[in-house]
Design an enzyme around this catalytic site. Structure first.
Site, PDB file in Angstrom:
ATOM      1  CB  CYS A   8      42.085  36.904  34.001  1.00 24.98           C
ATOM      2  SG  CYS A   8      41.803  38.039  32.764  1.00 24.98           S
ATOM      3  CG  ASN A  11      44.398  38.760  27.983  1.00 25.45           C
ATOM      4  OD1 ASN A  11      44.931  39.014  26.891  1.00 25.45           O
ATOM      5  ND2 ASN A  11      45.032  39.138  29.014  1.00 25.45           N
ATOM      6  CB  CYS A  13      39.788  43.047  34.138  1.00 29.54           C
ATOM      7  SG  CYS A  13      38.291  43.843  33.432  1.00 29.54           S
ATOM      8  NE  ARG A  14      40.030  38.504  36.877  1.00 34.14           N
ATOM      9  CZ  ARG A  14      39.356  37.401  37.261  1.00 34.14           C
ATOM     10  NH1 ARG A  14      39.437  36.979  38.455  1.00 34.14           N
ATOM     11  NH2 ARG A  14      39.001  36.645  36.300  1.00 34.14           N
ATOM     12  CB  SER A  15      45.422  38.195  33.018  1.00 35.82           C
ATOM     13  OG  SER A  15      44.498  38.364  31.822  1.00 35.82           O
ATOM     14  CG  ASP A 125      36.326  39.483  36.328  1.00 38.86           C
ATOM     15  OD1 ASP A 125      36.838  40.556  35.987  1.00 38.86           O
ATOM     16  OD2 ASP A 125      35.943  38.677  35.547  1.00 38.86           O
TER      17      ASP A 125
END
Length: 159
Positions: A8, A11, A13-15, A125
């Site tokens: 993401c 690095n 939140c999402r990933s 995001d």
């Protein structure tokens, strides 16, 4: 060993959420010895920092471990050392594809290709939206599909 990298922007939140969820799902399936999961960001703003508090709180509430995770930046070498590189949005995918010009044998695609009926979309995001639950719901569904795909691709048990 099958290696999976989620990417993401920062690095945090999402990933890392996807990294923790896929690790958890692989362990539940008894495949944690066969699947190694990591995450990285295309930007360098958060290198060395743990996942965002919203990600940590959500994972903690679900009993999904994230200890020791630290943000890092994706490298061209990642495209050779990982089997699957999965980008959380179109911008991340463009940036990773630019790295790929120099190297890379990994299978590279966007995360939402894994979520039925949502192909072509981006994972929102939560750093900007604050909606960590929405992201978790997408990540949970997509990681289930990814795990099934890995099992089919590598003939690991039942898919």
């Amino acid at each position: 060993m099958i290696r999976v990298l989620f990417v993401c922007l920062g690095n945090i939140c999402r990933s890392p959420m996807a990294e923790a969820v896929l690790r958890h799902q692989a362990a539940e399936a008894g495949l944690d010895e066969f699947i190694q999961v990591d995450s990285a960001g295309t930007g360098d703003w958060h290198i060395g920092k743990p996942p965002h508090e919203g990600t940590r709180m959500l994972l903690d509430g679900l009993g999904i471990r994230h200890e020791g995770m630290k943000a890092r930046q994706v490298t061209a070498g990642d495209l050779d050392s990982f089997d699957y590189v999965i980008c959380m949005d179109a911008s991340n995918e463009r940036n990773v594809r630019a790295l790929r010009e120099a190297a890379g044998s990994a299978r590279l695609f966007r995360f939402m290709e894994l979520v039925e009926g949502r192909q072509g979309e981006d994972v929102p995001d939560p750093y900007y939206t604050g909606n960590f639950q929405e992201v978790y719901d997408l990540v949970h569904t997509g990681c289930r599909a990814l795990l099934a795909q890995i099992m089919r691709d590598h003939h690991l048990g039942r898919a």
